[in-house]
Design an enzyme around this catalytic site. Structure first.
Site, PDB file in Angstrom:
ATOM      1  N   GLU A   1      15.820  -1.991  11.492  1.00  0.00           N
ATOM      2  CA  GLU A   1      14.377  -2.033  11.232  1.00  0.00           C
ATOM      3  C   GLU A   1      13.656  -2.503  12.492  1.00  0.00           C
ATOM      4  OE1 GLU A   1      12.382  -3.952   7.573  1.00  0.00           O
ATOM      5  OE2 GLU A   1      11.755  -5.269   9.214  1.00  0.00           O
TER       6      GLU A   1
ATOM      7  N   THR B   1       8.241  -0.829  10.015  1.00  0.00           N
ATOM      8  CA  THR B   1       7.420  -1.554   9.042  1.00  0.00           C
ATOM      9  C   THR B   1       5.961  -1.112   9.119  1.00  0.00           C
ATOM     10  OG1 THR B   1       6.927  -3.379  10.525  1.00  0.00           O
ATOM     11  CG2 THR B   1       8.904  -3.593   9.173  1.00  0.00           C
TER      12      THR B   1
ATOM     13  N   ALA C   1       4.594  -0.623  -6.808  1.00  0.00           N
ATOM     14  CA  ALA C   1       5.276   0.372  -5.962  1.00  0.00           C
ATOM     15  C   ALA C   1       5.617   1.630  -6.758  1.00  0.00           C
ATOM     16  CB  ALA C   1       6.538  -0.244  -5.366  1.00  0.00           C
TER      17      ALA C   1
ATOM     18  N   TYR D   1      15.428  -6.611  -4.814  1.00  0.00           N
ATOM     19  CA  TYR D   1      15.426  -8.057  -4.541  1.00  0.00           C
ATOM     20  C   TYR D   1      16.615  -8.739  -5.223  1.00  0.00           C
ATOM     21  CZ  TYR D   1      10.791  -6.860  -2.953  1.00  0.00           C
ATOM     22  OH  TYR D   1       9.751  -6.272  -2.264  1.00  0.00           O
TER      23      TYR D   1
HETATM   24  P1  FAD Z   1       6.782  -3.874  -6.660  1.00  0.00           P
HETATM   25  O1  FAD Z   1       8.089  -3.266  -6.926  1.00  0.00           O
HETATM   26  O2  FAD Z   1       5.573  -3.199  -7.197  1.00  0.00           O
HETATM   27  O3  FAD Z   1       6.830  -5.368  -7.201  1.00  0.00           O
HETATM   28  C1  FAD Z   1       5.765  -6.275  -6.944  1.00  0.00           C
HETATM   29  C2  FAD Z   1       5.775  -7.408  -7.971  1.00  0.00           C
HETATM   30  O4  FAD Z   1       5.365  -6.893  -9.234  1.00  0.00           O
HETATM   31  C3  FAD Z   1       7.137  -8.047  -8.178  1.00  0.00           C
HETATM   32  O5  FAD Z   1       6.948  -9.406  -8.434  1.00  0.00           O
HETATM   33  C4  FAD Z   1       7.662  -7.337  -9.424  1.00  0.00           C
HETATM   34  O6  FAD Z   1       8.544  -8.184 -10.134  1.00  0.00           O
HETATM   35  C5  FAD Z   1       6.374  -7.065 -10.200  1.00  0.00           C
HETATM   36  N1  FAD Z   1       6.406  -5.805 -10.963  1.00  0.00           N
HETATM   37  C6  FAD Z   1       6.890  -4.598 -10.540  1.00  0.00           C
HETATM   38  N2  FAD Z   1       6.721  -3.675 -11.516  1.00  0.00           N
HETATM   39  C7  FAD Z   1       6.107  -4.306 -12.544  1.00  0.00           C
HETATM   40  C8  FAD Z   1       5.663  -3.876 -13.834  1.00  0.00           C
HETATM   41  N3  FAD Z   1       5.852  -2.629 -14.279  1.00  0.00           N
HETATM   42  N4  FAD Z   1       5.055  -4.809 -14.647  1.00  0.00           N
HETATM   43  C9  FAD Z   1       4.878  -6.091 -14.252  1.00  0.00           C
HETATM   44  N5  FAD Z   1       5.285  -6.534 -13.030  1.00  0.00           N
HETATM   45  C10 FAD Z   1       5.896  -5.662 -12.206  1.00  0.00           C
HETATM   46  N6  FAD Z   1       5.670  -5.508   3.264  1.00  0.00           N
HETATM   47  C11 FAD Z   1       4.770  -4.977   4.134  1.00  0.00           C
HETATM   48  O7  FAD Z   1       3.590  -5.337   4.090  1.00  0.00           O
HETATM   49  N7  FAD Z   1       5.150  -4.051   5.081  1.00  0.00           N
HETATM   50  C12 FAD Z   1       6.440  -3.623   5.186  1.00  0.00           C
HETATM   51  O8  FAD Z   1       6.757  -2.793   6.047  1.00  0.00           O
HETATM   52  C13 FAD Z   1       7.411  -4.148   4.280  1.00  0.00           C
HETATM   53  N8  FAD Z   1       8.704  -3.744   4.333  1.00  0.00           N
HETATM   54  C14 FAD Z   1       9.606  -4.211   3.409  1.00  0.00           C
HETATM   55  C15 FAD Z   1      10.919  -3.743   3.442  1.00  0.00           C
HETATM   56  C16 FAD Z   1      11.853  -4.204   2.488  1.00  0.00           C
HETATM   57  C17 FAD Z   1      13.254  -3.646   2.514  1.00  0.00           C
HETATM   58  C18 FAD Z   1      11.468  -5.167   1.513  1.00  0.00           C
HETATM   59  C19 FAD Z   1      12.476  -5.687   0.530  1.00  0.00           C
HETATM   60  C20 FAD Z   1      10.171  -5.656   1.492  1.00  0.00           C
HETATM   61  C21 FAD Z   1       9.225  -5.184   2.425  1.00  0.00           C
HETATM   62  N9  FAD Z   1       7.896  -5.627   2.411  1.00  0.00           N
HETATM   63  C22 FAD Z   1       6.970  -5.111   3.311  1.00  0.00           C
HETATM   64  C23 FAD Z   1       7.466  -6.677   1.475  1.00  0.00           C
HETATM   65  C24 FAD Z   1       6.880  -6.118   0.160  1.00  0.00           C
HETATM   66  O9  FAD Z   1       5.697  -5.412   0.433  1.00  0.00           O
HETATM   67  C25 FAD Z   1       6.609  -7.301  -0.760  1.00  0.00           C
HETATM   68  O10 FAD Z   1       7.804  -7.898  -1.186  1.00  0.00           O
HETATM   69  C26 FAD Z   1       5.699  -7.019  -1.956  1.00  0.00           C
HETATM   70  O11 FAD Z   1       5.242  -8.261  -2.483  1.00  0.00           O
HETATM   71  C27 FAD Z   1       6.357  -6.244  -3.096  1.00  0.00           C
HETATM   72  O12 FAD Z   1       6.522  -4.925  -2.795  1.00  0.00           O
HETATM   73  P2  FAD Z   1       7.395  -3.972  -3.783  1.00  0.00           P
HETATM   74  O13 FAD Z   1       7.303  -2.630  -3.228  1.00  0.00           O
HETATM   75  O14 FAD Z   1       8.726  -4.542  -4.010  1.00  0.00           O
HETATM   76  O15 FAD Z   1       6.493  -4.090  -5.123  1.00  0.00           O
END
Ligand code: FAD
Length: 290
Positions: free
Chosen positions: A17, A48, A123, A143
């Protein structure tokens, strides 16, 4: 090439990355980092998006350099929480124009005081939007130790399943240091019929303050073994680097020996330690993929 197809022919992928540097001067410097990383034969390099204050347009610029100048497959990270559908599709169009066919679809962190009003709350909503276009291979974040906003692993797995059902082809994990936590998580994924490839996110232990900061932000558990190493050598950077590279190499050896499908190294845009770690696992890489 779609990265999902690499998993069809390879038992273990190695990937890195990078983040886009903030200014033009450092942007030029990133070329030499990519050149060094290319020598290590990565299957892909991800870039990123907006993280660490970097400008968003630079994600496409850097991913394009990786793909079109260095001929290395790339994934552009993309977050959606503050974007409209129109903005997201504009970015996807730009990615396509730049020959980039892989996206890590993320919600992103919610800015303080931000009121969620747009189309993409999670997401999974972004994943669904991208999947309708049929021109990207989509990955999603996983996670193993829970998410900072939701420690409940069971709930996280439920949400992860939704991401896969909406179109995620494979998963990349948040960084972790304790492999047993990952193995327990992987067991739960299998029990819940989540069978897409899982790439494990690993950060080299090189700097005490950096590791503590990142662990606090990501919620990663720092095992006692690393704490002892960091406390003992925090004022001797070379010694900490040596011990950290040994720890990270051992962590990766254990993961490979337990049949993980991918190792994704968070390089922090530095290639020297990555190179040493790769040298420590070069025979394993050969054997696993032979
Ligand atoms: P989601 O999967 O949508 O989850 C977000 C939160 O909502 C979690 O607490 C989850 O438990 C909860 N949730 C999910 N679905 C539901 C539902 N249906 N109902 C209720 N709650 C729900 N951030 C950046 O800004 N830029 C980057 O380039 C970046 N790269 C990353 C790369 C990796 C490999 C990882 C693991 C993380 C990265 N992040 C990045 C961080 C990420 O944006 C954060 O962790 C963010 O808070 C969550 O993103 P997510 O896509 O996992 O969200």
């Amino acid at each position: 090439m779609f990265i999902k197809d690499i998993f069809l022919n390879k038992r273990l992928t190695i990937s890195f990355e990078l983040f886009p540097p903030k200014d033009d001067k450092n942007f030029e410097g990133i070329n030499s980092t990519i050149e060094e990383l290319k020598k290590l034969n990565p299957d892909f390099i991800s870039v990123t998006y907006g993280a660490g204050g970097s400008s968003r347009s630079r994600t496409i610029e850097l991913a394009s350099i990786i793909k079109n100048k260095y001929d290395i497959e790339t994934i552009a990270h993309l977050t959606c929480i503050t974007s409209s559908r129109e903005e997201i599709n504009g970015i996807l169009n730009d990615l396509k124009l730049n020959n980039i066919g892989n996206v890590l679809a993320l919600r992103g962190d919610i800015p303080k005081g931000f009121i969620i009003k747009e189309s993409f709350k999670y997401a999974k909503d972004l994943i669904y939007e991208i999947s309708q276009r049929k021109d990207f291979s989509i990955s999603a974040a996983a996670y193993p130790e829970g998410h900072v906003e939701c420690a409940d692993i069971g709930k996280n797995i439920e949400y992860l399943k939704e991401k896969v059902e909406k179109g995620a082809d494979f998963l990349i994990t948040q960084l972790f240091f304790d492999n047993d936590n990952f193995y327990n998580f992987r067991e739960e994924l299998y029990k819940n019929n989540i069978n897409v490839p899982i790439v494990t996110g690993i950060i080299p232990v090189l700097d005490k303050r950096q590791i503590e900061r990142i662990a606090a932000l990501s919620g990663a558990v720092i095992p006692q073994k690393i704490k002892r190493i960091m406390d003992k050598y925090e004022h001797s950077p070379e010694a900490l680097k040596e011990a950290g590279i040994a720890y990270t190499s051992e962590q990766i050896v254990d993961l490979i020996s337990n049949d993980v499908q991918g190792i994704h190294l968070y390089t922090m845009n530095k290639h020297n330690a990555v190179k040493e770690i790769m040298e420590n696992i070069q025979e394993l890489r050969k054997i696993v993929n032979s």
